[in-house]
Design an enzyme around this catalytic site. Structure first.
Site, PDB file in Angstrom:
ATOM      1  N   ASP A 146       8.053   4.687  -8.316  1.00  0.00           N
ATOM      2  CA  ASP A 146       7.803   3.198  -7.585  1.00  0.00           C
ATOM      3  C   ASP A 146       6.169   3.181  -7.748  1.00  0.00           C
ATOM      4  O   ASP A 146       5.888   1.709  -7.431  1.00  0.00           O
ATOM      5  CB  ASP A 146       8.439   3.094  -6.333  1.00  0.00           C
ATOM      6  CG  ASP A 146       8.418   1.623  -5.637  1.00  0.00           C
ATOM      7  OD1 ASP A 146       8.744   0.777  -6.449  1.00  0.00           O
ATOM      8  OD2 ASP A 146       7.737   1.608  -4.683  1.00  0.00           O
ATOM      9  N   GLU A 163      -2.469  -0.096 -10.949  1.00  0.00           N
ATOM     10  CA  GLU A 163      -1.273  -1.087 -10.588  1.00  0.00           C
ATOM     11  C   GLU A 163      -1.818  -2.439 -10.689  1.00  0.00           C
ATOM     12  O   GLU A 163      -2.472  -2.834 -10.167  1.00  0.00           O
ATOM     13  CB  GLU A 163      -0.615  -0.825  -9.195  1.00  0.00           C
ATOM     14  CG  GLU A 163       0.170   0.368  -9.094  1.00  0.00           C
ATOM     15  CD  GLU A 163       1.047   0.587  -7.642  1.00  0.00           C
ATOM     16  OE1 GLU A 163       0.858  -0.291  -6.752  1.00  0.00           O
ATOM     17  OE2 GLU A 163       1.404   1.678  -7.460  1.00  0.00           O
ATOM     18  N   HIS A 185       6.289  -0.785  -7.669  1.00  0.00           N
ATOM     19  CA  HIS A 185       5.998  -0.804  -6.101  1.00  0.00           C
ATOM     20  C   HIS A 185       6.750  -1.739  -5.073  1.00  0.00           C
ATOM     21  O   HIS A 185       6.069  -2.498  -4.237  1.00  0.00           O
ATOM     22  CB  HIS A 185       4.438  -1.068  -6.019  1.00  0.00           C
ATOM     23  CG  HIS A 185       3.811  -0.286  -5.076  1.00  0.00           C
ATOM     24  ND1 HIS A 185       2.440   0.098  -5.002  1.00  0.00           N
ATOM     25  CD2 HIS A 185       4.355  -0.010  -3.820  1.00  0.00           C
ATOM     26  CE1 HIS A 185       2.241   0.519  -3.772  1.00  0.00           C
ATOM     27  NE2 HIS A 185       3.336   0.510  -2.832  1.00  0.00           N
TER      28      HIS A 185
END
Length: 317
Positions: A257, A262, A283
């Site tokens: 996740d 990111e 996420h």
């Protein structure tokens, strides 16, 4: 006294609502540029963020009136804590708000990987009936190794035990008493945990000591065909080492996740995400209505309390 508070990122509306009800002047400005943030730290008493806004040293050193940085969530790796300490800025978070959400997501990823659910769903939607292709495995009887036995680690253990899994935990602190009370075995070393685990789940913060904690050496100690679940922070696992282990068959799969960047940026990250034996989500572990609302309320209450305490101390001098 009216406190001036800025909320950046997508913090739940409950946060601004509560602070305004307490008489604060609240501005909500998601997606600030660094230039805008450099200006904001000079104007506000407190800034409330999630994980997107980066409080680097150069930003914090520009702070004049900033007294509190509130993080609506768990990790603090987007905030330079040393710089905040030097500027006497309090940093607070809401780790308890997302415990259930992250624990449930961890179990969901575990089950999805064990039963190949994403692949089966995709193939059926594409018109194929591949009943005999998707033969998975049961969680019952498997050894779940948990790194980090804090709130989330314990919540995952509790749920895993209900699946009749054997749970082993490792933590740098002494967890023997609390683990024993739950029926969880304690590994004395990380190496011991890695060697025993069929499934490895990570629940620790990202810092200079945990970055790439799971690398090529650590993966080599794991059982052939083991799987990894990561709902903590991507940087804890060395992406290149994980990619290699999955491609070569050392590990049977991974459910992720979180990622080192990111959104993902490197070729290795995207190759990892696209592997057929990897389940990847953006996420979302703490993204439940309940968790986000609770985080908004908790961080608002904590920030307001700190600002009120600071003001009270100044008035009594």
């Amino acid at each position: 006294m009216t406190f001036k508070i800025l909320i950046t990122d997508n913090v739940h509306d409950s946060c601004a609502e509560l602070l305004r009800a307490k008489g604060c002047k609240v501005d909500v400005k998601p997606s600030l540029s660094k230039e805008e943030l450099l200006k904001a730290v000079k104007e506000y008493d407190a800034i409330i963020v999630r994980g997107k806004t980066k409080f680097t040293r150069d930003v914090i050193m520009e702070a004049n009136s900033l007294k509190v940085i509130g993080r609506a969530g768990v990790g603090l790796d987007n905030i330079d804590l040393d710089a905040a300490f030097e500027k006497n800025i309090r940093v607070v978070s809401t780790p308890q708000a997302s415990t259930v959400a992250v624990a449930e997501t961890t179990i969901a990823l575990m089950l999805s990987l064990a039963r190949m659910i994403p692949e089966a769903v995709k193939s059926l939607k594409e018109g194929a009936w591949l009943k005999h292709k998707y033969v998975g495995f049961e969680l019952r009887g498997k050894v779940l190794g948990i790194i980090g036995f804090g709130r989330i680690g314990k919540a995952v253990a509790k749920r895993a035990l209900s699946f009749e899994m054997k749970v082993i935990a490792y933590d740098i602190r002494n967890i023997r008493e609390e683990a024993s009370a739950m029926g969880v075995e304690v590994a004395l070393t990380l190496e011991e945990l890695l060697k025993k685990s069929d499934i490895l789940s990570l629940h620790i913060p990202l810092n200079k000591n945990t970055r790439h904690m799971i690398g090529e050496r650590e993966i080599s100690l794991m059982k052939n065909g083991a799987i990894i679940i990561n709902t903590s922070r991507g940087g804890i696992i060395d992406t290149k080492a994980l990619l290699k282990a999955l491609k070569e068959g050392k590990l049977a799969g991974a459910a992720l996740d979180v990622f080192e960047h990111e959104p993902p940026q490197t070729e290795e990250e995207w190759e990892l995400i696209r592997l057929p034996n990897v389940i990847a989500t953006p996420h979302i572990a703490s993204q439940t209505q309940e968790a986000q609302s609770a985080a908004g309320v908790m961080i608002a209450e904590e920030v307001f309390k700190i600002l009120s305490d600071i003001t009270s101390r100044k008035e009594t001098r």
